[in-house]
Design an enzyme around this catalytic site. Structure first.
Site, PDB file in Angstrom:
ATOM      1  N   TYR A  32     -23.860 -34.149  11.850  1.00  0.00           N
ATOM      2  CA  TYR A  32     -24.443 -34.876  12.974  1.00  0.00           C
ATOM      3  C   TYR A  32     -24.035 -36.350  12.925  1.00  0.00           C
ATOM      4  CZ  TYR A  32     -27.811 -37.108  16.039  1.00  0.00           C
ATOM      5  OH  TYR A  32     -28.378 -37.860  17.027  1.00  0.00           O
ATOM      6  N   PHE A  34     -21.506 -37.600  11.445  1.00  0.00           N
ATOM      7  CA  PHE A  34     -20.074 -37.681  11.712  1.00  0.00           C
ATOM      8  C   PHE A  34     -19.830 -37.694  13.218  1.00  0.00           C
ATOM      9  CE2 PHE A  34     -15.870 -35.975  12.503  1.00  0.00           C
ATOM     10  CZ  PHE A  34     -15.071 -36.608  11.562  1.00  0.00           C
ATOM     11  N   ASP A  35     -20.469 -36.762  13.908  1.00  0.00           N
ATOM     12  CA  ASP A  35     -20.276 -36.663  15.357  1.00  0.00           C
ATOM     13  C   ASP A  35     -20.711 -37.940  16.079  1.00  0.00           C
ATOM     14  OD1 ASP A  35     -19.258 -34.174  15.062  1.00  0.00           O
ATOM     15  OD2 ASP A  35     -21.117 -33.108  15.563  1.00  0.00           O
ATOM     16  N   SER A  80      14.388 -19.861   2.347  1.00  0.00           N
ATOM     17  CA  SER A  80      13.435 -18.777   2.101  1.00  0.00           C
ATOM     18  C   SER A  80      13.247 -18.639   0.597  1.00  0.00           C
ATOM     19  CB  SER A  80      14.003 -17.455   2.482  1.00  0.00           C
ATOM     20  OG  SER A  80      14.145 -17.060   3.620  1.00  0.00           O
ATOM     21  N   GLU A 110       2.405 -21.216  -8.196  1.00  0.00           N
ATOM     22  CA  GLU A 110       1.545 -21.556  -7.060  1.00  0.00           C
ATOM     23  C   GLU A 110       1.209 -20.284  -6.307  1.00  0.00           C
ATOM     24  OE1 GLU A 110       3.803 -24.337  -4.689  1.00  0.00           O
ATOM     25  OE2 GLU A 110       4.341 -25.443  -6.505  1.00  0.00           O
ATOM     26  N   LYS A 112       1.216 -18.028  -3.000  1.00  0.00           N
ATOM     27  CA  LYS A 112       2.120 -17.945  -1.844  1.00  0.00           C
ATOM     28  C   LYS A 112       1.241 -17.773  -0.603  1.00  0.00           C
ATOM     29  CE  LYS A 112       6.461 -15.857  -0.343  1.00  0.00           C
ATOM     30  NZ  LYS A 112       6.163 -15.492   1.023  1.00  0.00           N
ATOM     31  N   ASP A 114      -0.064 -17.335   3.005  1.00  0.00           N
ATOM     32  CA  ASP A 114       0.498 -16.456   4.026  1.00  0.00           C
ATOM     33  C   ASP A 114       0.172 -16.991   5.415  1.00  0.00           C
ATOM     34  OD1 ASP A 114       1.858 -14.309   4.943  1.00  0.00           O
ATOM     35  OD2 ASP A 114       0.257 -12.854   4.610  1.00  0.00           O
ATOM     36  N   ARG A 133       9.539 -23.960  10.836  1.00  0.00           N
ATOM     37  CA  ARG A 133      10.705 -23.600  10.055  1.00  0.00           C
ATOM     38  C   ARG A 133      11.853 -23.092  10.918  1.00  0.00           C
ATOM     39  NH1 ARG A 133      11.431 -19.536   5.005  1.00  0.00           N
ATOM     40  NH2 ARG A 133      12.321 -17.991   6.378  1.00  0.00           N
ATOM     41  N   GLU A 169       2.289 -24.799   4.286  1.00  0.00           N
ATOM     42  CA  GLU A 169       1.996 -23.616   5.077  1.00  0.00           C
ATOM     43  C   GLU A 169       0.713 -23.857   5.870  1.00  0.00           C
ATOM     44  OE1 GLU A 169       4.367 -21.410   4.445  1.00  0.00           O
ATOM     45  OE2 GLU A 169       3.649 -19.493   5.217  1.00  0.00           O
ATOM     46  N   TYR A 221       3.189 -28.037  -0.467  1.00  0.00           N
ATOM     47  CA  TYR A 221       3.752 -27.734  -1.786  1.00  0.00           C
ATOM     48  C   TYR A 221       5.076 -28.405  -2.121  1.00  0.00           C
ATOM     49  CZ  TYR A 221       5.655 -24.168   1.351  1.00  0.00           C
ATOM     50  OH  TYR A 221       6.204 -23.517   2.412  1.00  0.00           O
ATOM     51  N   LYS A 284       8.209 -21.526  -9.809  1.00  0.00           N
ATOM     52  CA  LYS A 284       9.287 -22.497  -9.627  1.00  0.00           C
ATOM     53  C   LYS A 284       9.645 -23.124 -10.966  1.00  0.00           C
ATOM     54  CE  LYS A 284       7.475 -23.594  -5.066  1.00  0.00           C
ATOM     55  NZ  LYS A 284       6.716 -24.523  -4.230  1.00  0.00           N
ATOM     56  N   LYS A 308       5.463 -10.569  -5.101  1.00  0.00           N
ATOM     57  CA  LYS A 308       4.573 -10.018  -4.068  1.00  0.00           C
ATOM     58  C   LYS A 308       3.573  -9.043  -4.679  1.00  0.00           C
ATOM     59  CE  LYS A 308       6.714 -11.563  -0.236  1.00  0.00           C
ATOM     60  NZ  LYS A 308       6.976 -11.254   1.141  1.00  0.00           N
ATOM     61  N   CYS A 402     -14.073  17.193  24.169  1.00  0.00           N
ATOM     62  CA  CYS A 402     -13.880  15.748  24.325  1.00  0.00           C
ATOM     63  C   CYS A 402     -15.223  15.020  24.255  1.00  0.00           C
ATOM     64  CB  CYS A 402     -13.208  15.462  25.664  1.00  0.00           C
ATOM     65  SG  CYS A 402     -13.055  13.703  26.001  1.00  0.00           S
ATOM     66  N   CYS A 405     -15.703  13.418  28.058  1.00  0.00           N
ATOM     67  CA  CYS A 405     -15.853  14.196  29.296  1.00  0.00           C
ATOM     68  C   CYS A 405     -16.177  15.666  29.009  1.00  0.00           C
ATOM     69  CB  CYS A 405     -14.595  14.087  30.151  1.00  0.00           C
ATOM     70  SG  CYS A 405     -13.207  15.012  29.477  1.00  0.00           S
ATOM     71  N   CYS A 420      -7.340  15.803  24.938  1.00  0.00           N
ATOM     72  CA  CYS A 420      -8.220  16.155  26.036  1.00  0.00           C
ATOM     73  C   CYS A 420      -7.317  16.294  27.264  1.00  0.00           C
ATOM     74  CB  CYS A 420      -9.257  15.060  26.264  1.00  0.00           C
ATOM     75  SG  CYS A 420     -10.083  15.229  27.852  1.00  0.00           S
ATOM     76  N   CYS A 426     -11.092  11.903  32.889  1.00  0.00           N
ATOM     77  CA  CYS A 426     -11.618  11.438  31.604  1.00  0.00           C
ATOM     78  C   CYS A 426     -11.471   9.916  31.566  1.00  0.00           C
ATOM     79  CB  CYS A 426     -10.838  12.107  30.476  1.00  0.00           C
ATOM     80  SG  CYS A 426     -11.450  11.743  28.829  1.00  0.00           S
TER      81      CYS A 426
HETATM   82  P1  AMP Z   1       9.709 -15.544   2.782  1.00  0.00           P
HETATM   83  O1  AMP Z   1       9.278 -15.893   4.189  1.00  0.00           O
HETATM   84  O2  AMP Z   1       9.121 -14.262   2.279  1.00  0.00           O
HETATM   85  O3  AMP Z   1      11.175 -15.712   2.561  1.00  0.00           O
HETATM   86  O4  AMP Z   1       8.996 -16.628   1.864  1.00  0.00           O
HETATM   87  C1  AMP Z   1       9.346 -17.972   1.962  1.00  0.00           C
HETATM   88  C2  AMP Z   1       8.221 -18.721   2.555  1.00  0.00           C
HETATM   89  O5  AMP Z   1       7.064 -18.696   1.758  1.00  0.00           O
HETATM   90  C3  AMP Z   1       8.511 -20.180   2.674  1.00  0.00           C
HETATM   91  O6  AMP Z   1       9.256 -20.463   3.818  1.00  0.00           O
HETATM   92  C4  AMP Z   1       7.135 -20.780   2.764  1.00  0.00           C
HETATM   93  O7  AMP Z   1       6.772 -20.868   4.121  1.00  0.00           O
HETATM   94  C5  AMP Z   1       6.225 -19.747   2.145  1.00  0.00           C
HETATM   95  N1  AMP Z   1       5.408 -20.255   1.036  1.00  0.00           N
HETATM   96  C6  AMP Z   1       4.086 -20.005   0.903  1.00  0.00           C
HETATM   97  N2  AMP Z   1       3.601 -20.587  -0.188  1.00  0.00           N
HETATM   98  C7  AMP Z   1       4.614 -21.237  -0.797  1.00  0.00           C
HETATM   99  C8  AMP Z   1       4.714 -22.035  -1.980  1.00  0.00           C
HETATM  100  N3  AMP Z   1       3.669 -22.274  -2.777  1.00  0.00           N
HETATM  101  N4  AMP Z   1       5.931 -22.557  -2.278  1.00  0.00           N
HETATM  102  C9  AMP Z   1       7.009 -22.314  -1.489  1.00  0.00           C
HETATM  103  N5  AMP Z   1       6.969 -21.570  -0.372  1.00  0.00           N
HETATM  104  C10 AMP Z   1       5.784 -21.021  -0.011  1.00  0.00           C
HETATM  105 ZN    ZN Z   2     -11.899  13.798  28.002  1.00  0.00          ZN
END
Ligand code: AMP
Ligand code: ZN
Length: 664
Positions: A32, A34-35, A80, A110, A112, A114, A133, A169, A221, A284, A308, A402, A405, A420, A426
């Site tokens: 509040y 903050f707002d 990638s 780290e 990954k 998504d 990207r 990301e 990252y 890395k 993965k 069904c 119906c 059906c 239906c």
């Molecule tokens: P891929 O799309 O499977 O080739 O994975 C590569 C992508 O993973 C990169 O382009 C990043 O967008 C993503 N990514 C997510 N977390 C990380 C991270 N900790 N370090 C590097 N890339 C990451």
């Molecule tokens: Zn039906």
């Protein structure tokens, strides 16, 4: 304090509160309060436009509308990552790099994240430009949208370098994903499939105030640039944190591969408790000097590796089965489960597909079952835990009538699905056909949702797709909760649908087994609805990917007078029932051949190449397998080329050879 000083002070205070809340997760004032501060600043800025600042916290709410996002080349390519799926793969990788380096090395692990990758340029401590990207070489500039993401600082703290790009990301927390989907369900809109696609889709919204309403988050990252004051990934993460970026404290510096494996093991279980999606972890090499020594393949750094995770499973009780009727009359059994947490969302239902699957799993009411989630919204049951089956667990008796119906169901010889047969009486089938017609991949009439169709049907305005074209605004206005503007949007969408190309129309009319790809093939080959209607079964099955089942279904569709009438009425209304000039393939020289492009291409972009393949009757596929005819390898082609060579069945082409082939 004069007004300008007051504005500056408020901006600083709000930026700090923002930081406390979104980065540190330790707010020191209430929402509040903050707002109130924000409101005060908004009013002062409104009264004093001369003190405008694009990096003011007030700009977080968005408001810029971008029609086309400009394409920007990345100053540093966005690579990638190579993937590994097993511990052995990772060990191989470690062996390889340590052979090159001639010694053991440290790693940073780290999560990954998504989501959608982003590269953000900061100059003099202020956000300057944010680019997606794209293909790694160039992406879309979406700065106004990125400014609205609260965890991305507009201004930096501490002793930051004057100019650098930071990468990370943008992702959507599970809670926000569920909130948006719940709203979409209420609005009768198609549900989003997963948080990742929703995050990247959100980034491309044209109105930045729309994206501001979605609670996206951003984890960073990597920093790239020149003369940077750090020498390793680990130092860089610490530095980025000190500049005010959101750097999760989940990263870990590992001195041995065993520590890396421990990290993986820990997160394989612990990821269930994360509030946002990850799809693996990234390892890395820590030292930048060693990274440089290892270098890059055509696609990815040799100094990093993604690991993965396997799809997540959960165990829960099967409470009961319900049955859904689809637009083709197909009956899908759905398992109602005792709610269980899986990959960050609560799962209550799982698809069972058909009677055969139920039989094969031998699943019974009251059983404990394992559910697994792929990329879809609805998870599936993969196995029954027979060790704990109760003696009184009842076998599932598939329904005979069904649920909507009450017509007796049929099951064709050799098919797993029950149907059906009451096509015209239906309700879910009638509504389902219209829903399919307006859906995004068909006629893309976004302003007509499920609820609207239901309402129109109940009011006897429509019972098939052709009826849309007879609608007038006056017909719609009396409907419940139908505002003037929504009615106009519906009429506009119907009008616009007349420009949708034939191949989509063919998909939209909903011939059984004619999906998007098949529709495209048919449209390109036969060119008009009449030609398809008149084609013999042989002429149809001559086409690649069109088997007996599809051919028979097409013949059956056109054997019914009501379908012919539907097509006639759509055509009379102005819907495209033949290929436009520009959509016709340029030639057939690549007919039926499959292609894949790899490595750095210098004569054309990947998209251009793929379009050439399609224009000349060929097909693009996504992986090296025995279905692949040609691999076009550019410079620095890596693992795909190796795999193709080892298969021996794939012909390998240079870019020039490919071009010569296209030219016939
Ligand atoms: P891929 O799309 O499977 O080739 O994975 C590569 C992508 O993973 C990169 O382009 C990043 O967008 C993503 N990514 C997510 N977390 C990380 C991270 N900790 N370090 C590097 N890339 C990451
Ligand atoms: Zn039906």
């Amino acid at each position: 304090m004069d007004i300008h000083q007051k504005i500056i002070k408020l901006r600083e205070d709000l930026a700090q509160h923002n930081y406390n809340y979104y980065i540190l997760d330790q707010p020191t004032i209430s929402d509040y309060e903050f707002d109130q501060l924000l409101k005060e600043l908004i009013e002062l800025e409104k009264a004093h436009p001369e003190f405008y600042d694009e990096n003011s916290p007030t700009q977080r709410v968005g408001g810029t509308v971008t029609k086309d996002f400009p394409t920007i080349s990345h100053e540093y390519r966005m690579y990638s990552l190579d993937n590994s799926y097993s511990i052995e793969d990772l060990q191989d990788w470690e062996n390889r790099i340590e052979k090159v380096l001639g010694s053991k090395t440290e790693f940073v692990c780290e999560l990954k994240y998504d989501g959608a990758s982003i590269s953000i340029l900061y100059e003099n401590g202020k956000i300057k430009q944010a680019v997606t990207r794209g293909d790694g070489f160039q992406g879309d500039e979406i700065t106004p949208n990125v400014r609205t993401i609260r965890s991305i600082p507009l201004k930096l703290k501490g002793d930051y370098p004057q100019r650098f790009h930071i990468r990370g990301e943008i992702l959507m927390p599970f809670k926000e994903f569920d909130r948006i989907n719940a709203q979409r369900r209420k609005d009768g809109l198609e549900l989003y499939a997963n948080p990742r696609n929703t995050a990247s889709g959100s980034l491309k919204l044209q109105d930045s105030s729309e994206i501001a309403k979605r609670k996206l988050d951003c984890y960073l990252y990597t920093i790239v640039g020149t003369n940077l004051p750090f020498n390793s990934q680990w130092e860089m993460l610490k530095a980025a944190h000190s500049y005010g970026f959101k750097i999760p404290d989940t990263a870990r510096l590992c001195h041995t591969l065993d520590e890396v494996l421990e990290f993986i093991d820990y997160w394989d279980t612990e990821r269930k408790n994360l509030t946002f999606p990850i799809d693996g972890i990234v390892v890395k090499v820590n030292s930048f000097a060693l990274q440089e020594e290892l270098g890059y393949t055509a696609k990815s750094p040799r100094w990093a590796m993604a690991y993965k995770f396997k799809a997540e499973q959960a165990e829960t009780e099967l409470l009961s089965i319900s049955y859904q009727v689809g637009r083709t009359g197909a009956i899908t059994p759905v398992a109602n489960l005792k709610p269980v947490n899986l990959a960050g969302t609560v799962v209550k239902r799982a698809s069972l597909h058909n009677a055969d699957i139920i039989e094969k799993l031998d699943v019974r009411i009251g059983d404990m079952v394992y559910v697994e989630k792929g990329g879809e919204i609805i998870p599936k049951i993969v196995e029954v835990n027979l060790d704990v089956r109760q003696p009184d667990a009842q076998k599932i008796e598939f329904i005979t009538h069904c649920p909507e119906c009450h017509t007796e169901l049929i099951r064709n010889e050799g098919e797993a699905q029950h149907f059906c047969p009451n096509e015209d009486g239906c309700k879910p089938q009638i509504i389902g056909r219209m829903e399919h017609y307006v859906s995004r991949k068909a006629m893309d009439m976004a302003s007509i949702g499920t609820e609207t169709i239901d309402l129109m049907f109940e009011n006897h305005l429509v019972k098939d797709a052709a009826d849309f074209y007879d609608l007038k605004k006056e017909d719609l206005l009396p409907l419940e909760r139908m505002a003037e503007k929504s009615a106009q949007n519906i009429i506009d969408a119907i009008e616009l649908s007349k420009q949708i190309p034939f191949e989509k129309v063919l998909y939209a009319i909903g011939i059984r087994h004619v999906g998007e790809t098949v529709a495209k093939k048919l449209a390109r080959h036969f060119k008009s609805i009449e030609n398809i209607q008149n084609a013999s079964t042989e002429e149809l099955t001559d086409l690649e990917d069109i088997g007996e089942k599809i051919a028979l279904s097409i013949k059956e569709f056109f054997s019914k007078p009501k379908n012919i009438e539907l097509v006639q009425r759509l055509k009379a209304a102005g819907v495209q029932m033949e290929m436009g000039e520009s959509e016709q393939p340029v030639s057939n020289v690549l007919n039926g051949k499959t292609f894949l492009f790899t490595g750095a291409l210098s004569h054309f972009t990947r998209e251009q190449a793929q379009k050439m393949v399609e224009d000349h009757g060929g097909k693009n596929i996504s992986a090296v397998s025995k279905n692949l005819d040609y691999l076009v390898a550019g410079e620095k082609a890596g693992s795909k080329l190796k795999k193709a060579e080892s298969l021996g069945t794939v012909q390998i082409l240079t870019e020039e050879e490919f071009l010569r082939m296209v030219e016939g």
